[in-house]
Design an enzyme around this catalytic site. Structure first.
Site, PDB file in Angstrom:
ATOM      1  N   TYR A   8      -1.244   0.016  11.813  1.00 59.84           N
ATOM      2  CA  TYR A   8      -1.217  -1.076   9.875  1.00 59.84           C
ATOM      3  C   TYR A   8      -0.073  -0.932   9.346  1.00 59.84           C
ATOM      4  O   TYR A   8       0.278  -1.580   8.513  1.00 59.84           O
ATOM      5  CB  TYR A   8      -2.649  -0.232   9.116  1.00 59.84           C
ATOM      6  CG  TYR A   8      -2.488  -1.170   7.595  1.00 59.84           C
ATOM      7  CD1 TYR A   8      -2.813  -2.303   7.260  1.00 59.84           C
ATOM      8  CD2 TYR A   8      -3.287   0.143   7.042  1.00 59.84           C
ATOM      9  CE1 TYR A   8      -3.339  -1.980   6.026  1.00 59.84           C
ATOM     10  CE2 TYR A   8      -3.505   0.095   5.775  1.00 59.84           C
ATOM     11  CZ  TYR A   8      -3.194  -1.557   5.008  1.00 59.84           C
ATOM     12  OH  TYR A   8      -3.695  -1.800   3.484  1.00 59.84           O
TER      13      TYR A   8
ATOM     14  N   LYS B  50       2.307  -3.125   7.146  1.00 61.21           N
ATOM     15  CA  LYS B  50       2.355  -3.212   5.277  1.00 61.21           C
ATOM     16  C   LYS B  50       4.392  -3.538   5.888  1.00 61.21           C
ATOM     17  O   LYS B  50       5.079  -3.987   4.316  1.00 61.21           O
ATOM     18  CB  LYS B  50       1.288  -2.993   4.960  1.00 61.21           C
ATOM     19  CG  LYS B  50       0.015  -2.925   5.151  1.00 61.21           C
ATOM     20  CD  LYS B  50       0.041  -4.069   4.802  1.00 61.21           C
ATOM     21  CE  LYS B  50       0.058  -4.562   3.361  1.00 61.21           C
ATOM     22  NZ  LYS B  50      -0.620  -5.859   2.376  1.00 61.21           N
TER      23      LYS B  50
ATOM     24  N   THR C  97       1.040  -1.170  -0.180  1.00 60.54           N
ATOM     25  CA  THR C  97       0.344  -0.067   0.094  1.00 60.54           C
ATOM     26  C   THR C  97       0.501   1.665   0.245  1.00 60.54           C
ATOM     27  O   THR C  97       1.724   1.351   0.511  1.00 60.54           O
ATOM     28  CB  THR C  97      -0.804   0.415   1.370  1.00 60.54           C
ATOM     29  OG1 THR C  97      -1.588   1.571   1.178  1.00 60.54           O
ATOM     30  CG2 THR C  97      -0.126  -0.551   2.542  1.00 60.54           C
ATOM     31  N   ASP C  98       0.812   2.403  -0.461  1.00 60.39           N
ATOM     32  CA  ASP C  98       0.885   3.821  -0.863  1.00 60.39           C
ATOM     33  C   ASP C  98       0.952   3.967   0.754  1.00 60.39           C
ATOM     34  O   ASP C  98       2.174   5.081   1.465  1.00 60.39           O
ATOM     35  CB  ASP C  98       0.463   4.550  -1.061  1.00 60.39           C
ATOM     36  CG  ASP C  98      -1.223   4.725  -0.756  1.00 60.39           C
ATOM     37  OD1 ASP C  98      -1.529   4.523   0.171  1.00 60.39           O
ATOM     38  OD2 ASP C  98      -1.627   5.742  -1.910  1.00 60.39           O
ATOM     39  N   GLU C  99       0.348   3.167   1.787  1.00 64.51           N
ATOM     40  CA  GLU C  99       0.948   3.578   3.499  1.00 64.51           C
ATOM     41  C   GLU C  99       2.149   4.001   3.883  1.00 64.51           C
ATOM     42  O   GLU C  99       2.668   4.444   4.737  1.00 64.51           O
ATOM     43  CB  GLU C  99      -0.408   3.553   4.292  1.00 64.51           C
ATOM     44  CG  GLU C  99      -1.745   4.102   3.651  1.00 64.51           C
ATOM     45  CD  GLU C  99      -2.905   3.757   4.782  1.00 64.51           C
ATOM     46  OE1 GLU C  99      -2.414   3.614   6.020  1.00 64.51           O
ATOM     47  OE2 GLU C  99      -4.345   3.157   4.356  1.00 64.51           O
TER      48      GLU C  99
HETATM   49  N1  LIG Z   1      -8.066  -1.646  -0.423  1.00 62.60           N
HETATM   50  C1  LIG Z   1      -7.569  -0.429  -0.603  1.00 62.60           C
HETATM   51  O1  LIG Z   1      -7.937   0.520  -1.214  1.00 62.60           O
HETATM   52  C2  LIG Z   1      -5.571  -1.054  -0.670  1.00 62.60           C
HETATM   53  C3  LIG Z   1      -4.865  -0.437  -1.473  1.00 62.60           C
HETATM   54  C4  LIG Z   1      -3.617  -0.473  -0.980  1.00 62.60           C
HETATM   55  C5  LIG Z   1      -3.344  -1.702  -0.452  1.00 62.60           C
HETATM   56  N2  LIG Z   1      -3.871  -2.732   0.114  1.00 62.60           N
HETATM   57  C6  LIG Z   1      -4.142  -3.813   0.446  1.00 62.60           C
HETATM   58  O2  LIG Z   1      -4.577  -4.974  -0.747  1.00 62.60           O
HETATM   59  C7  LIG Z   1      -4.330  -6.259  -0.014  1.00 62.60           C
HETATM   60  C8  LIG Z   1      -6.048  -6.157   0.349  1.00 62.60           C
HETATM   61  O3  LIG Z   1      -6.862  -5.352   0.557  1.00 62.60           O
HETATM   62  P1  LIG Z   1      -9.008  -5.239   1.040  1.00 62.60           P
HETATM   63  O4  LIG Z   1      -8.623  -4.039   0.970  1.00 62.60           O
HETATM   64  O5  LIG Z   1      -9.251  -6.111  -0.269  1.00 62.60           O
HETATM   65  O6  LIG Z   1      -8.497  -6.217   2.184  1.00 62.60           O
HETATM   66  P2  LIG Z   1     -10.313  -6.610   2.832  1.00 62.60           P
HETATM   67  O7  LIG Z   1      -9.751  -6.503   4.327  1.00 62.60           O
HETATM   68  O8  LIG Z   1     -11.301  -6.438   2.201  1.00 62.60           O
HETATM   69  O9  LIG Z   1      -9.577  -8.178   2.830  1.00 62.60           O
HETATM   70  C9  LIG Z   1      -8.283  -8.922   2.964  1.00 62.60           C
HETATM   71  C10 LIG Z   1      -8.747 -10.000   3.257  1.00 62.60           C
HETATM   72  O10 LIG Z   1      -7.641 -11.046   4.038  1.00 62.60           O
HETATM   73  C11 LIG Z   1      -8.714 -11.780   4.831  1.00 62.60           C
HETATM   74  N3  LIG Z   1      -7.111 -12.154   5.607  1.00 62.60           N
HETATM   75  C12 LIG Z   1      -7.189 -11.521   7.126  1.00 62.60           C
HETATM   76  N4  LIG Z   1      -6.050 -12.118   7.682  1.00 62.60           N
HETATM   77  C13 LIG Z   1      -5.982 -13.240   7.101  1.00 62.60           C
HETATM   78  C14 LIG Z   1      -5.516 -14.372   7.913  1.00 62.60           C
HETATM   79  N5  LIG Z   1      -4.301 -14.297   8.257  1.00 62.60           N
HETATM   80  N6  LIG Z   1      -5.198 -15.292   6.555  1.00 62.60           N
HETATM   81  C15 LIG Z   1      -6.097 -15.851   5.447  1.00 62.60           C
HETATM   82  N7  LIG Z   1      -6.596 -15.044   5.980  1.00 62.60           N
HETATM   83  C16 LIG Z   1      -6.557 -13.192   5.609  1.00 62.60           C
HETATM   84  C17 LIG Z   1      -9.246 -11.233   5.078  1.00 62.60           C
HETATM   85  O11 LIG Z   1     -10.764 -12.179   5.817  1.00 62.60           O
HETATM   86  C18 LIG Z   1      -9.820 -10.438   4.019  1.00 62.60           C
HETATM   87  O12 LIG Z   1     -11.136 -11.340   3.244  1.00 62.60           O
HETATM   88  C19 LIG Z   1      -4.086  -6.148   1.309  1.00 62.60           C
HETATM   89  O13 LIG Z   1      -3.463  -6.544   2.287  1.00 62.60           O
HETATM   90  C20 LIG Z   1      -3.683  -4.151   1.393  1.00 62.60           C
HETATM   91  O14 LIG Z   1      -3.055  -4.218   2.189  1.00 62.60           O
HETATM   92  C21 LIG Z   1      -5.732  -1.772   0.237  1.00 62.60           C
END
Ligand SMILES: NC(=O)c1ccc[n+]([C@@H]2O[C@H](COP(=O)([O-])OP(=O)(O)OC[C@H]3O[C@@H](n4cnc5c(N)ncnc54)[C@H](O)[C@@H]3O)[C@@H](O)[C@H]2O)c1
Length: 315
Positions: free
Chosen positions: A146, A150, A119-121
């Site tokens: 968070y 990451k 993530t950009d964070e």
């Molecule tokens: N949503 C955004 O805007 C965004 C932006 C940049 C990066 N990301 C990154 O993208 C990825 C997905 O983000 P998202 O928004 O879909 O998140 P989300 O919270 O919707 O999905 C995360 C999934 O991971 C599963 N999970 C968490 N811990 C787990 C574990 N220990 N074992 C198995 N499953 C597990 C959860 O049940 C969920 O289904 C993350 O790594 C996040 O850091 C998200």
């Protein structure tokens, strides 16, 4: 390819599964369903090319056997909500750091390609009035539990590449929005409040700036990096489309015809980052034509309509 998608029942993960199934790949999802807002979408994708396994990614035995059977691991699994990270930071370390460690060890043991979604964070924030962007060489300076979890994972992924020659890559995405996103996140939270005739709420002044892209574009970009041979490399995937929270909310209010000015300002979150901005030129030069330009207001309207028409899926 046979792809193990960890966190594939989450928001971005489920969209990625939909994308790669449409490309003809085989998919195994592993998710513990702790925060799986994409589960309904995943269900709609059921078929002979998709297997779904309910397990935590820290389950070493399970993860090692799943990784052995795949060509590529793409990791989305993480605890992702900044507010929750202030309540239970240990969950973030368990999933986002130790979980990645187990997946990486499995990829090392079975010599599999590993792509990690970041993530950009991780770069921390800039002042609101700054005009600079973070590129892949910028210092990693996370400012909350968070983003610190990451950033830790990214360091571990890079170390496993350098030390053990694991074939890794990392994509660093800006904020995503789209169907099936958890209501805890900014855009769906505002949309759901508007649809339920509750006042939308903004932290602090609402001036915090984020960079946004539709999830469908991000998963195409992630897939391009994950299947590439740019090993040991990190690619920023941003859109350049930046807006303050209050600007996004104003667009949503216009789309919905909800009375403007009906906004509640609430106490700011501790450590709330001010502005994120990615320099994504490296991605565009190595993967020309993968990123699609989009119109932010039309995309917000599309997503607003999805939430309006699919209430049963998020209620
Ligand atoms: N949503 C955004 O805007 C965004 C932006 C940049 C990066 N990301 C990154 O993208 C990825 C997905 O983000 P998202 O928004 O879909 O998140 P989300 O919270 O919707 O999905 C995360 C999934 O991971 C599963 N999970 C968490 N811990 C787990 C574990 N220990 N074992 C198995 N499953 C597990 C959860 O049940 C969920 O289904 C993350 O790594 C996040 O850091 C998200």
């Amino acid at each position: 390819l046979k792809i193990l998608v960890s966190g594939g029942a989450g928001f971005i993960g489920a969209h990625y599964v939909g994308h790669v199934l449409a490309q003809g790949d085989q998919v195994v999802v592993v998710d513990n369903f702790s925060n799986s807002s994409g589960a309904a979408y995943l269900k709609s994708l059921a078929g002979p090319s998709l297997e779904v396994v309910r397990s935590d990614v820290s389950n070493r035995e399970k993860v090692f056997s799943l990784v052995e059977d795949c060509d590529l691991v793409v990791n989305f699994a993480a605890w992702t909500h900044n507010d929750t990270a202030l309540q239970v930071p240990e969950k973030f370390l368990e999933s986002n750091v130790l979980g990645v460690f187990v997946l990486l060890e499995a990829a090392r043991f079975h010599d599999k390609r590993f792509h990690h979604v970041s993530t950009d964070e991780i770069y921390g924030d800039t002042p609101l009035d700054a005009d600079y962007e973070f590129n892949e060489g910028s210092p990693i300076k996370p400012s909350n539990p968070y983003s610190a979890s990451k950033a830790s994972a990214d360091h571990i992924v890079n170390a496993w590449h350098r030390t053990f020659n694991v074939r890794t890559s990392i994509s660093v995405s800006c904020n995503n929005f789209g169907p099936y996103q958890n209501l805890e996140k900014f855009i769906p939270r505002q949309i759901s409040r508007i649809l339920e005739s509750q006042k939308p709420q903004l932290y602090g002044t609402g001036l915090n700036i984020r960079e946004w892209m539709p999830v469908e574009i991000n998963v195409r970009c992630i897939d391009a990096v994950a299947k590439s041979d740019h090993l040991g490399q990190t690619f920023n995937i941003g859109s350049g489309q930046r807006a303050s929270n209050i600007e996004i909310l104003t667009h949503l209010l216009e789309i919905s015809d909800y009375p403007k000015g009906h906004i509640e300002f609430i106490d700011d979150r501790p450590g709330h980052d001010q502005r994120y901005a990615l320099d994504s030129r490296q991605f565009h030069s190595k993967f020309p034509g993968v990123f699609e330009q989009f119109d932010m207001v039309s995309e917000l309207a599309r997503v607003f309509n999805w939430y309006r028409e699919n209430r049963l899926l998020w209620h």
